[in-house]
Design a protein around this motif. Structure first.
Motif, PDB file in Angstrom:
ATOM      1  N   TYR A   1       0.822  -1.212   0.000  1.00 37.22           N
ATOM      2  CA  TYR A   1       0.000   0.000   0.000  1.00 37.22           C
ATOM      3  C   TYR A   1       0.855   1.261   0.000  1.00 37.22           C
ATOM      4  CZ  TYR A   1      -4.181  -2.768   0.309  1.00 37.22           C
ATOM      5  OH  TYR A   1      -5.185  -3.648   0.024  1.00 37.22           O
ATOM      6  N   GLY A   2       2.009   1.207   0.659  1.00 35.99           N
ATOM      7  CA  GLY A   2       2.924   2.343   0.621  1.00 35.99           C
ATOM      8  C   GLY A   2       3.406   2.625  -0.792  1.00 35.99           C
ATOM      9  N   GLU A   3       3.743   1.573  -1.527  1.00 32.26           N
ATOM     10  CA  GLU A   3       4.176   1.731  -2.912  1.00 32.26           C
ATOM     11  C   GLU A   3       3.040   2.257  -3.785  1.00 32.26           C
ATOM     12  OE1 GLU A   3       7.231   1.280  -4.640  1.00 32.26           O
ATOM     13  OE2 GLU A   3       7.908   1.465  -2.566  1.00 32.26           O
ATOM     14  N   LEU A   4       1.848   1.755  -3.570  1.00 32.96           N
ATOM     15  CA  LEU A   4       0.678   2.216  -4.326  1.00 32.96           C
ATOM     16  C   LEU A   4       0.460   3.713  -4.117  1.00 32.96           C
ATOM     17  CD1 LEU A   4      -1.945   1.521  -5.984  1.00 32.96           C
ATOM     18  CD2 LEU A   4      -3.041   1.179  -3.772  1.00 32.96           C
ATOM     19  N   ILE A   5       0.522   4.141  -2.879  1.00 30.83           N
ATOM     20  CA  ILE A   5       0.339   5.561  -2.561  1.00 30.83           C
ATOM     21  C   ILE A   5       1.463   6.394  -3.164  1.00 30.83           C
ATOM     22  CG2 ILE A   5       0.394   7.222  -0.642  1.00 30.83           C
ATOM     23  CD1 ILE A   5      -1.196   5.022   0.959  1.00 30.83           C
ATOM     24  N   LYS A   6       2.705   5.942  -2.997  1.00 34.88           N
ATOM     25  CA  LYS A   6       3.853   6.696  -3.509  1.00 34.88           C
ATOM     26  C   LYS A   6       3.788   6.847  -5.031  1.00 34.88           C
ATOM     27  CE  LYS A   6       7.863   4.723  -3.221  1.00 34.88           C
ATOM     28  NZ  LYS A   6       9.183   4.253  -2.753  1.00 34.88           N
ATOM     29  N   GLU A   7       3.518   5.767  -5.737  1.00 37.21           N
ATOM     30  CA  GLU A   7       3.467   5.835  -7.199  1.00 37.21           C
ATOM     31  C   GLU A   7       2.337   6.735  -7.683  1.00 37.21           C
ATOM     32  OE1 GLU A   7       5.770   4.762  -9.378  1.00 37.21           O
ATOM     33  OE2 GLU A   7       6.864   4.282  -7.537  1.00 37.21           O
ATOM     34  N   THR A   8       1.189   6.651  -7.044  1.00 38.75           N
ATOM     35  CA  THR A   8       0.060   7.504  -7.434  1.00 38.75           C
ATOM     36  C   THR A   8       0.371   8.965  -7.149  1.00 38.75           C
ATOM     37  OG1 THR A   8      -1.456   5.692  -6.965  1.00 38.75           O
ATOM     38  CG2 THR A   8      -2.416   7.889  -7.178  1.00 38.75           C
ATOM     39  N   ARG A   9       0.975   9.228  -5.992  1.00 32.91           N
ATOM     40  CA  ARG A   9       1.353  10.602  -5.634  1.00 32.91           C
ATOM     41  C   ARG A   9       2.326  11.166  -6.669  1.00 32.91           C
ATOM     42  NH1 ARG A   9       5.769  12.490  -3.594  1.00 32.91           N
ATOM     43  NH2 ARG A   9       6.579  10.519  -2.783  1.00 32.91           N
ATOM     44  N   LYS A  10       3.316  10.372  -7.039  1.00 36.82           N
ATOM     45  CA  LYS A  10       4.311  10.831  -8.018  1.00 36.82           C
ATOM     46  C   LYS A  10       3.691  11.044  -9.395  1.00 36.82           C
ATOM     47  CE  LYS A  10       8.496   9.059  -5.896  1.00 36.82           C
ATOM     48  NZ  LYS A  10       9.687   8.198  -6.097  1.00 36.82           N
ATOM     49  N   GLU A  11       2.775  10.160  -9.795  1.00 33.44           N
ATOM     50  CA  GLU A  11       2.089  10.333 -11.077  1.00 33.44           C
ATOM     51  C   GLU A  11       1.348  11.660 -11.125  1.00 33.44           C
ATOM     52  OE1 GLU A  11      -0.474   6.956 -11.552  1.00 33.44           O
ATOM     53  OE2 GLU A  11       1.196   5.584 -11.908  1.00 33.44           O
ATOM     54  N   GLN A  12       0.831  12.077  -9.963  1.00 34.32           N
ATOM     55  CA  GLN A  12       0.087  13.328  -9.881  1.00 34.32           C
ATOM     56  C   GLN A  12       0.990  14.515  -9.592  1.00 34.32           C
ATOM     57  OE1 GLN A  12      -3.362  12.932  -7.359  1.00 34.32           O
ATOM     58  NE2 GLN A  12      -3.969  11.020  -8.345  1.00 34.32           N
ATOM     59  N   LYS A  13       2.284  14.256  -9.560  1.00 34.31           N
ATOM     60  CA  LYS A  13       3.294  15.292  -9.325  1.00 34.31           C
ATOM     61  C   LYS A  13       3.067  16.050  -8.017  1.00 34.31           C
ATOM     62  CE  LYS A  13       4.328  15.876 -14.258  1.00 34.31           C
ATOM     63  NZ  LYS A  13       4.505  14.518 -14.472  1.00 34.31           N
ATOM     64  N   LEU A  14       2.692  15.290  -6.996  1.00 33.98           N
ATOM     65  CA  LEU A  14       2.528  15.850  -5.660  1.00 33.98           C
ATOM     66  C   LEU A  14       3.749  15.489  -4.819  1.00 33.98           C
ATOM     67  CD1 LEU A  14      -1.143  14.825  -4.755  1.00 33.98           C
ATOM     68  CD2 LEU A  14      -0.326  17.133  -5.191  1.00 33.98           C
ATOM     69  N   THR A  15       4.146  16.398  -3.956  1.00 31.65           N
ATOM     70  CA  THR A  15       5.188  16.084  -2.987  1.00 31.65           C
ATOM     71  C   THR A  15       4.537  15.419  -1.785  1.00 31.65           C
ATOM     72  OG1 THR A  15       4.987  18.181  -1.807  1.00 31.65           O
ATOM     73  CG2 THR A  15       6.527  18.115  -3.695  1.00 31.65           C
ATOM     74  N   GLN A  16       5.360  14.812  -0.957  1.00 31.76           N
ATOM     75  CA  GLN A  16       4.833  14.254   0.290  1.00 31.76           C
ATOM     76  C   GLN A  16       4.198  15.367   1.127  1.00 31.76           C
ATOM     77  OE1 GLN A  16       8.193  12.295   2.103  1.00 31.76           O
ATOM     78  NE2 GLN A  16       7.763  10.358   1.045  1.00 31.76           N
ATOM     79  N   GLN A  17       4.826  16.530   1.132  1.00 36.01           N
ATOM     80  CA  GLN A  17       4.300  17.661   1.904  1.00 36.01           C
ATOM     81  C   GLN A  17       2.917  18.070   1.404  1.00 36.01           C
ATOM     82  OE1 GLN A  17       5.708  19.115   4.668  1.00 36.01           O
ATOM     83  NE2 GLN A  17       3.769  20.218   4.828  1.00 36.01           N
ATOM     84  N   GLU A  18       2.757  18.148   0.083  1.00 39.22           N
ATOM     85  CA  GLU A  18       1.455  18.545  -0.478  1.00 39.22           C
ATOM     86  C   GLU A  18       0.368  17.529  -0.136  1.00 39.22           C
ATOM     87  OE1 GLU A  18       2.915  21.067  -4.403  1.00 39.22           O
ATOM     88  OE2 GLU A  18       2.907  18.872  -4.473  1.00 39.22           O
ATOM     89  N   LEU A  19       0.693  16.253  -0.225  1.00 39.39           N
ATOM     90  CA  LEU A  19      -0.290  15.225   0.133  1.00 39.39           C
ATOM     91  C   LEU A  19      -0.621  15.304   1.617  1.00 39.39           C
ATOM     92  CD1 LEU A  19      -2.078  12.819  -0.505  1.00 39.39           C
ATOM     93  CD2 LEU A  19      -0.053  11.345  -0.294  1.00 39.39           C
ATOM     94  N   ALA A  20       0.395  15.485   2.440  1.00 38.76           N
ATOM     95  CA  ALA A  20       0.178  15.598   3.884  1.00 38.76           C
ATOM     96  C   ALA A  20      -0.746  16.766   4.208  1.00 38.76           C
ATOM     97  CB  ALA A  20       1.520  15.760   4.602  1.00 38.76           C
ATOM     98  N   GLU A  21      -0.539  17.890   3.552  1.00 36.82           N
ATOM     99  CA  GLU A  21      -1.383  19.066   3.793  1.00 36.82           C
ATOM    100  C   GLU A  21      -2.830  18.798   3.380  1.00 36.82           C
ATOM    101  OE1 GLU A  21       0.645  22.256   1.775  1.00 36.82           O
ATOM    102  OE2 GLU A  21       2.238  22.316   3.294  1.00 36.82           O
ATOM    103  N   LYS A  22      -3.027  18.041   2.304  1.00 34.03           N
ATOM    104  CA  LYS A  22      -4.389  17.728   1.850  1.00 34.03           C
ATOM    105  C   LYS A  22      -5.169  16.922   2.877  1.00 34.03           C
ATOM    106  CE  LYS A  22      -4.344  17.743  -3.148  1.00 34.03           C
ATOM    107  NZ  LYS A  22      -4.873  17.011  -4.285  1.00 34.03           N
ATOM    108  N   ILE A  23      -4.464  16.119   3.673  1.00 34.52           N
ATOM    109  CA  ILE A  23      -5.170  15.277   4.646  1.00 34.52           C
ATOM    110  C   ILE A  23      -4.960  15.722   6.093  1.00 34.52           C
ATOM    111  CG2 ILE A  23      -5.136  13.279   3.102  1.00 34.52           C
ATOM    112  CD1 ILE A  23      -2.946  12.100   4.998  1.00 34.52           C
ATOM    113  N   GLY A  24      -4.257  16.835   6.271  1.00 34.34           N
ATOM    114  CA  GLY A  24      -4.059  17.366   7.619  1.00 34.34           C
ATOM    115  C   GLY A  24      -3.087  16.563   8.471  1.00 34.34           C
ATOM    116  N   LYS A  25      -2.071  16.002   7.835  1.00 36.14           N
ATOM    117  CA  LYS A  25      -1.055  15.222   8.560  1.00 36.14           C
ATOM    118  C   LYS A  25       0.322  15.804   8.294  1.00 36.14           C
ATOM    119  CE  LYS A  25      -3.969  11.908   9.787  1.00 36.14           C
ATOM    120  NZ  LYS A  25      -4.390  11.723  11.127  1.00 36.14           N
TER     121      LYS A  25
END
Length: 104
Positions: A46-70
């Motif tokens: 699941y970590g790989e699934l999330i990472k690959e999808t995030r990268k495909e969408q050109k999001l940083t870890q920080q941007e994804l974290a901000e979207k979910i409040g983490k």
């Protein structure tokens, strides 16, 4: 030149399966060692699934974290398979990535 025929049934009987390998290395299904291995494997998947999808969408870890409040570090741990991902957080993440969860 005739090639010798393969005895598929013999090969099936003699060739170890992935389950045989896992049982030898981590124990049989239901043992604490095998359950721990399975949990780590699922977390990694699941970590790989999330990472690959995030990268495909050109999001940083920080941007994804901000979207979910983490915190960004939480996303990093998930992507490395180093944390137990609760279903509520998983749903938040996949929603933030524009994915959906189908159960059944």
């Amino acid at each position: 030149m005739d090639r010798p025929k393969l005895d598929i049934e013999k090969i099936k009987r003699e060739l170890p399966t992935a389950n045989d390998y896992l049982a030898e290395k981590y124990g049989k299904h239901g043992t604490p060692e095998r359950e721990a291995f399975s949990a780590k494997a699922i977390a990694y998947y699941y970590g790989e699934l999330i990472k690959e999808t995030r990268k495909e969408q050109k999001l940083t870890q920080q941007e994804l974290a901000e979207k979910i409040g983490k915190e960004r570090a939480y996303i990093a741990k998930i992507e490395q398979g180093k944390t137990d991902l609760q279903i509520s957080n998983f749903v938040q993440i996949i929603n933030a990535l524009g994915l959906s969860l189908k159960v059944g």
